[in-house]
Motif scaffolding. Structure first.
Motif, short mmCIF file in Angstrom:
data_model
loop_
_atom_site.label_atom_id
_atom_site.label_comp_id
_atom_site.label_asym_id
_atom_site.label_seq_id
_atom_site.Cartn_x
_atom_site.Cartn_y
_atom_site.Cartn_z
N ASN A 1 8.21 -15.86 -0.95
CA ASN A 1 8.05 -15.48 -1.93
C ASN A 1 8.83 -16.31 -2.97
O ASN A 1 8.48 -16.67 -3.91
N SER A 2 9.32 -17.32 -2.41
CA SER A 2 10.02 -18.25 -3.04
C SER A 2 8.95 -19.98 -3.16
O SER A 2 8.79 -20.46 -4.13
N TYR A 3 8.46 -19.65 -2.48
CA TYR A 3 7.15 -20.81 -2.92
C TYR A 3 6.57 -19.85 -3.51
O TYR A 3 5.50 -20.76 -4.05
N ILE A 4 6.43 -19.13 -3.81
CA ILE A 4 4.78 -18.25 -4.68
C ILE A 4 5.83 -18.84 -6.20
O ILE A 4 5.13 -18.74 -6.85
N GLU B 1 3.24 -10.64 -10.02
CA GLU B 1 3.13 -8.94 -9.30
C GLU B 1 2.85 -9.24 -7.61
O GLU B 1 3.32 -9.01 -7.16
N ILE B 2 3.17 -10.78 -6.91
CA ILE B 2 2.68 -10.65 -5.29
C ILE B 2 3.83 -10.65 -5.24
O ILE B 2 4.72 -10.76 -4.24
N LEU C 1 5.50 -8.54 -2.53
CA LEU C 1 6.78 -9.14 -1.59
C LEU C 1 8.10 -9.10 -1.38
O LEU C 1 8.39 -8.56 0.09
N PHE C 2 8.47 -8.50 -2.13
CA PHE C 2 9.54 -7.66 -1.76
C PHE C 2 10.06 -6.57 -1.86
O PHE C 2 10.00 -5.97 -0.80
N THR C 3 8.88 -5.51 -2.30
CA THR C 3 8.17 -4.37 -1.58
C THR C 3 8.35 -4.42 0.34
O THR C 3 8.77 -3.92 0.96
N ILE C 4 7.10 -5.97 0.81
CA ILE C 4 6.78 -5.28 1.66
C ILE C 4 8.62 -6.09 2.05
O ILE C 4 8.80 -5.70 3.40
N GLY C 5 9.30 -7.25 1.91
CA GLY C 5 10.22 -7.72 2.53
C GLY C 5 11.70 -6.43 2.42
O GLY C 5 12.43 -6.25 4.01
N MET D 1 16.33 6.24 3.31
CA MET D 1 16.50 5.77 1.54
C MET D 1 14.78 5.48 1.58
O MET D 1 14.40 4.94 2.58
N LYS D 2 14.78 5.45 0.33
CA LYS D 2 13.46 5.25 -0.51
C LYS D 2 12.72 3.87 -0.69
O LYS D 2 13.68 3.65 -1.56
N ILE D 3 11.99 3.34 0.15
CA ILE D 3 11.74 2.24 -0.76
C ILE D 3 10.15 2.02 -0.77
O ILE D 3 9.10 2.99 -0.94
N PRO D 4 9.98 0.91 -2.31
CA PRO D 4 8.70 0.84 -2.97
C PRO D 4 7.59 0.94 -1.43
O PRO D 4 7.65 0.39 -0.24
N ASP D 5 6.52 1.49 -2.28
CA ASP D 5 5.36 1.85 -1.22
C ASP D 5 4.64 0.26 -1.61
O ASP D 5 4.35 -0.13 -2.71
N LEU D 6 4.05 0.25 -0.38
CA LEU D 6 2.84 -0.89 -0.85
C LEU D 6 1.46 0.01 -0.88
O LEU D 6 0.79 0.49 -0.23
N LEU D 7 0.33 -0.43 -1.37
CA LEU D 7 -0.84 0.37 -1.80
C LEU D 7 -1.74 -0.22 -1.80
O LEU D 7 -2.09 -1.16 -1.33
N GLU D 8 -3.46 0.25 -1.49
CA GLU D 8 -4.43 -0.59 -0.83
C GLU D 8 -4.76 -0.96 -2.96
O GLU D 8 -5.37 -1.60 -2.63
N THR D 9 -4.37 -0.37 -3.59
CA THR D 9 -4.86 -1.11 -5.06
C THR D 9 -4.31 -2.63 -4.98
O THR D 9 -5.26 -3.74 -5.90
#
Length: 185
Positions: A38-41, A59-60, A64-68, A80-88
């Motif tokens: 994420n830092s390199y992005i 957006e990427i 990446l925060f979502t993935i983290g 804890m509810k965390i954000p979802d990664l989606l096929e979109t």
């Protein structure tokens, strides 16, 4: 609130859900590598040549925060509810690659990373992405990781390679094809 807690002074940290693990735990390595990516992005986003790609790069970073956050959660204990990664999210990367590829010359050989510092930053991000993907796959072999996380990181490394090619074109810098040396016997 202080940024330091001193709770990690003995080499342990907490996952979301409260589980304490070693800071060298595979789960920590995986989300730490995603954080490095994420830092390199962010560095890639700061390159003037990438102004047309800023919205996608932001957006990427968000994804990446979502993935983290997903990787930082104990799959058995976190409520804890965390954000979802989606096929979109994957479809966006594919769509952006398709747009760039539509105007790029056909790739006929492997190309050497480099040509300009901005392009080199992109290749570093791409290789860190591949390392993050390998770490996540290793984690997935022993613990739960959503398949979409692996798919996203795989597609993201492809996107970053394509972006590097687009930067070559946008800056009018020729790509350097790899010329394998073959012994003449």
């Amino acid at each position: 609130m202080k940024i330091y807690t001193k709770t990690g002074d003995k080499g342990k940290t907490s996952l979301i859900g409260g589980t304490r693990v070693s800071k060298s735990h595979l789960r920590i390595e995986a989300y730490g590598t995603v954080d490095e990516l994420n830092s390199y992005i962010g560095l890639l986003s700061d390159q003037p040549v990438n102004k047309p790609h800023l919205a996608v790069l932001k957006e990427i970073q968000d994804r990446l925060f979502t993935i983290g956050s997903s990787l930082a959660s104990d799959p058995e204990k976190s409520k804890m509810k965390i954000p979802d990664l989606l096929e979109t999210d994957i479809a966006l990367l594919e769509s952006e690659m398709d747009k760039m590829n539509a105007v790029l010359p056909e790739l006929r050989a492997f190309v050497l990373p480099g040509g300009h510092s901005s392009i080199s930053f992109g290749h570093i991000a791409r290789t860190v992405c591949r390392r993050a993907e390998r770490m996540v796959i290793a984690l997935q072999e022993v613990d739960f990781v959503a398949d979409l996380v692996v798919q996203y990181l795989n597609r993201l490394s492809d996107y970053l390679f394509t972006l590097c090619r687009a930067m070559h074109q946008d800056m009018d810098i020729a790509e350097t094809p790899w010329q394998p040396r073959m012994d003449k016997k």
